[in-house]
Motif scaffolding. Structure first.
Motif, PDB file in Angstrom:
ATOM      1  N   ARG A   1       0.844  -1.209   0.000  1.00 17.90           N
ATOM      2  CA  ARG A   1       0.000   0.000   0.000  1.00 17.90           C
ATOM      3  C   ARG A   1       0.874   1.252   0.000  1.00 17.90           C
ATOM      4  O   ARG A   1       0.559   2.243  -0.664  1.00 17.90           O
ATOM      5  CB  ARG A   1      -0.904  -0.011   1.214  1.00 17.90           C
TER       6      ARG A   1
ATOM      7  N   LYS B   1       3.921   1.626  -1.213  1.00 16.29           N
ATOM      8  CA  LYS B   1       4.524   1.823  -2.528  1.00 16.29           C
ATOM      9  C   LYS B   1       3.502   2.327  -3.543  1.00 16.29           C
ATOM     10  O   LYS B   1       3.816   3.173  -4.396  1.00 16.29           O
ATOM     11  CB  LYS B   1       5.154   0.516  -3.005  1.00 16.29           C
ATOM     12  N   SER B   2       2.257   1.822  -3.445  1.00 14.57           N
ATOM     13  CA  SER B   2       1.215   2.253  -4.370  1.00 14.57           C
ATOM     14  C   SER B   2       0.896   3.733  -4.191  1.00 14.57           C
ATOM     15  O   SER B   2       0.811   4.488  -5.172  1.00 14.57           O
ATOM     16  CB  SER B   2      -0.042   1.408  -4.151  1.00 14.57           C
TER      17      SER B   2
ATOM     18  N   ARG C   1       3.738   5.956  -5.396  1.00 12.80           N
ATOM     19  CA  ARG C   1       3.763   6.096  -6.858  1.00 12.80           C
ATOM     20  C   ARG C   1       2.732   7.115  -7.323  1.00 12.80           C
ATOM     21  O   ARG C   1       3.015   7.955  -8.184  1.00 12.80           O
ATOM     22  CB  ARG C   1       3.492   4.742  -7.529  1.00 12.80           C
ATOM     23  N   ARG C   2       1.532   7.055  -6.748  1.00 12.72           N
ATOM     24  CA  ARG C   2       0.484   8.007  -7.139  1.00 12.72           C
ATOM     25  C   ARG C   2       0.862   9.427  -6.739  1.00 12.72           C
ATOM     26  O   ARG C   2       0.636  10.372  -7.503  1.00 12.72           O
ATOM     27  CB  ARG C   2      -0.854   7.620  -6.507  1.00 12.72           C
TER      28      ARG C   2
END
Length: 235
Positions: A115, A117-118, A121-122
């Motif tokens: 979560r 890392k996600s 990235r966003r």
């Protein structure tokens, strides 16, 4: 490449240490604190890339209030709420408070990492404000590089360092309501108490210098129940 910075806000010492250790072992720079007051002090020093925020925290502010404060402070910072398992109300309130995602406790460390890392990235792809050096404020011009304020005739207007710092914050956050507490902590690096009117007094002085009519401000407007907002002139 510099490691992403993560601020973990968790009052349970065991969970705080376990999450901190796991994330640091996976190439994240982690600072762990146990309450909202410590979080605010840390953010006043440097805004992290991501904040992991427990919903149930001791003290005056819960996780939802802190999430709103963070989102008001930055549109780019990633926010993940750590919520009670199966509590859909917490999840909804967290997202409404400005969070990007949530993780239910107890969580698997690998899920937490995924979560993180996600969201990172966003957040990296969120629009970054262009680097500007001069900002028009009403009929005045604020020069961020030279730290000066000029009137419409080009003459310098005397401002203090504190007034410039406040104007710079407004210039970097146009059309966004900014709370008194955050403005004080960001420009003075201290918490506001209920009787502290330092920001209000500074705003009053600034309005006398830049507003066409200080009694009816149109440049630095009051946002009832929140604080103040800089409204750029229409092109």
């Amino acid at each position: 490449m510099q490691q992403p910075s993560v601020l973990l806000v968790e009052d349970d010492a065991f969970q705080r240490k376990a999450a901190e250790t796991y994330l640091m072992n996976h190439d994240l720079r982690v600072i762990a604190v146990e309450n909202g007051a410590q979080m605010r002090r840390q953010v006043s020093r440097a805004m992290p890339d991501l904040v992991l925020l427990d919903v149930q925290l001791p003290g005056q502010d819960d996780g939802f209030a802190l999430a709103r404060w963070l989102r008001e402070s930055s549109t780019r910072v990633g926010i993940i709420m750590l919520t009670a398992a199966g509590d859909s109300v917490d999840k909804v309130l967290g997202l409404e408070s400005g969070a990007d995602d949530y993780v239910s406790k107890p969580y698997e460390p690998r899920e937490l990492l995924a979560r993180c890392k996600s969201v990172l990235r966003r957040s990296a792809h969120k629009a970054t404000p262009s680097m500007i050096e001069r900002v028009r404020m009403g009929r005045h011009m604020l020069d961020l590089a030279k730290r000066t304020l000029q009137d419409d005739a080009g003459a310098d207007v005397a401002i203090t360092a504190g007034e410039f710092d406040l104007l710079k914050i407004f210039a970097e956050n146009p059309n966004r309501p900014l709370s008194r507490d955050w403005l004080l902590e960001t420009t003075s690096h201290r918490a506001r108490d209920p009787f502290d009117r330092a920001i209000d007094l500074r705003i009053t002085r600034i309005r006398r210098k830049i507003e066409p009519s200080p009694d009816k401000p149109t440049v630095i407007r009051t946002v009832r129940g929140v604080g103040y907002m800089f409204v750029p002139p229409a092109e």
